[in-house]
Design an enzyme around this catalytic site. Sequence first.
Site, PDB file in Angstrom:
ATOM      1  N   ASN A  62      -3.382   4.368  -2.487  1.00  0.00           N
ATOM      2  CA  ASN A  62      -3.999   3.135  -2.969  1.00  0.00           C
ATOM      3  C   ASN A  62      -3.033   1.973  -2.788  1.00  0.00           C
ATOM      4  O   ASN A  62      -1.835   2.166  -2.588  1.00  0.00           O
ATOM      5  CB  ASN A  62      -4.366   3.259  -4.448  1.00  0.00           C
ATOM      6  CG  ASN A  62      -5.446   2.275  -4.860  1.00  0.00           C
ATOM      7  OD1 ASN A  62      -5.946   1.499  -4.044  1.00  0.00           O
ATOM      8  ND2 ASN A  62      -5.812   2.299  -6.127  1.00  0.00           N
ATOM      9  N   HIS A  77       0.862  -1.187   0.000  1.00  0.00           N
ATOM     10  CA  HIS A  77       0.000   0.000   0.000  1.00  0.00           C
ATOM     11  C   HIS A  77       0.893   1.230   0.000  1.00  0.00           C
ATOM     12  O   HIS A  77       1.729   1.406   0.887  1.00  0.00           O
ATOM     13  CB  HIS A  77      -0.927   0.024   1.214  1.00  0.00           C
ATOM     14  CG  HIS A  77      -1.906   1.166   1.183  1.00  0.00           C
ATOM     15  ND1 HIS A  77      -3.193   1.028   0.690  1.00  0.00           N
ATOM     16  CD2 HIS A  77      -1.777   2.474   1.548  1.00  0.00           C
ATOM     17  CE1 HIS A  77      -3.808   2.201   0.769  1.00  0.00           C
ATOM     18  NE2 HIS A  77      -2.973   3.094   1.283  1.00  0.00           N
ATOM     19  N   CYS A  78       0.705   2.088  -0.998  1.00  0.00           N
ATOM     20  CA  CYS A  78       1.547   3.278  -1.136  1.00  0.00           C
ATOM     21  C   CYS A  78       0.738   4.526  -0.795  1.00  0.00           C
ATOM     22  O   CYS A  78      -0.225   4.849  -1.503  1.00  0.00           O
ATOM     23  CB  CYS A  78       2.091   3.382  -2.560  1.00  0.00           C
ATOM     24  SG  CYS A  78       3.118   4.850  -2.841  1.00  0.00           S
ATOM     25  N   PRO A  79       1.093   5.245   0.273  1.00  0.00           N
ATOM     26  CA  PRO A  79       0.341   6.460   0.618  1.00  0.00           C
ATOM     27  C   PRO A  79       0.486   7.562  -0.421  1.00  0.00           C
ATOM     28  O   PRO A  79      -0.395   8.416  -0.536  1.00  0.00           O
ATOM     29  CB  PRO A  79       0.945   6.879   1.961  1.00  0.00           C
ATOM     30  CG  PRO A  79       2.311   6.273   1.978  1.00  0.00           C
ATOM     31  CD  PRO A  79       2.187   4.983   1.228  1.00  0.00           C
TER      32      PRO A  79
END
EC number: 2.3.1.225
Length: 308
Positions: free
Chosen positions: A165, A159-161
């Site tokens: 997403n 999960h990449c802030p």
Amino acid sequence: MQPSGHRLRDIEHHPLLTDNDNYDSASSSSSETDMADRVWFIRDGCGMVCAVMTWLLVVYADFVVTFVMLLPSKDFWYSVVNGVLFNCLAVLALSSHLRTMLTDPGAVPKGNATKEYMESLQLKPGEVIYKCPKCCCIKPERAHHCSICKRCIRKMDHHCPWVNNCVGEKNQRFFVLFTMYIALSSVHALILCGLQFISCVRGQWTECSDFSPPITVILLVFLCLEGLLFFTFTAVMFGTQIHSICNDETEIERLKSEKPTWERRLRWEGMKSVFGGPPSLLWMNPFVGFRLRRLQMRTRKGGPEFSV
């Protein structure tokens, strides 16, 4: 009650859902086509702040490149060529960012662990399936639950802030393009900064910019720091993603040192699976498959969500 002929494995030992369980029937019966037609958006405060910061930093870089370095230049073609190139890279980077952020990464439908769905799977006797107790879905192989998205994601990498997403089966391509275009635009900005410093020093800071020398120095130094930081981060992420695709192994699987239970694809097969089709310039295009959709708010059980 658990149907005979197969086993349901659940870490938290939650029973299989029945028709009397309190779950939204619409979500349990939603098809993959319906999921693909929705515009995906995660309402996470940290993620939205990081996504906005990403856009602001790219806009800042474009401002410095255009108004501090290129427009004051006396070399017309130098300004035109570099201006077009940098802005094209910026547009492609931001477009890839949007596609990554607004594309369903491969979410498994919520609440599909129903008796009817289990029977429709036509499982062989003794076959083990897994249910996620958090979103009450049958977990496909290589799917993992994301605590931020609150969904199980197929082939979840992480999960990449910065894109607000998960990076998964359906949007990994756009994330790879995002990291690539940010890295390229960062290199371009660093080269232009170096040339601008040389030009300003030779001209004794008199005609190198429309801004005063102190402000010009501050803007250029900040852009250099931003470019170095962005290039380092995105270049590493780009290399990591390409390595994961070629080895058919997500970052979560690598960190967990999971023994593959699936047949790994060949390197080029993995690339073609993610980018779609044989190698071509379309691999570099974040607009492929884009459809303009109308956003609206729908209230569903568990809170509102954006859909079409």
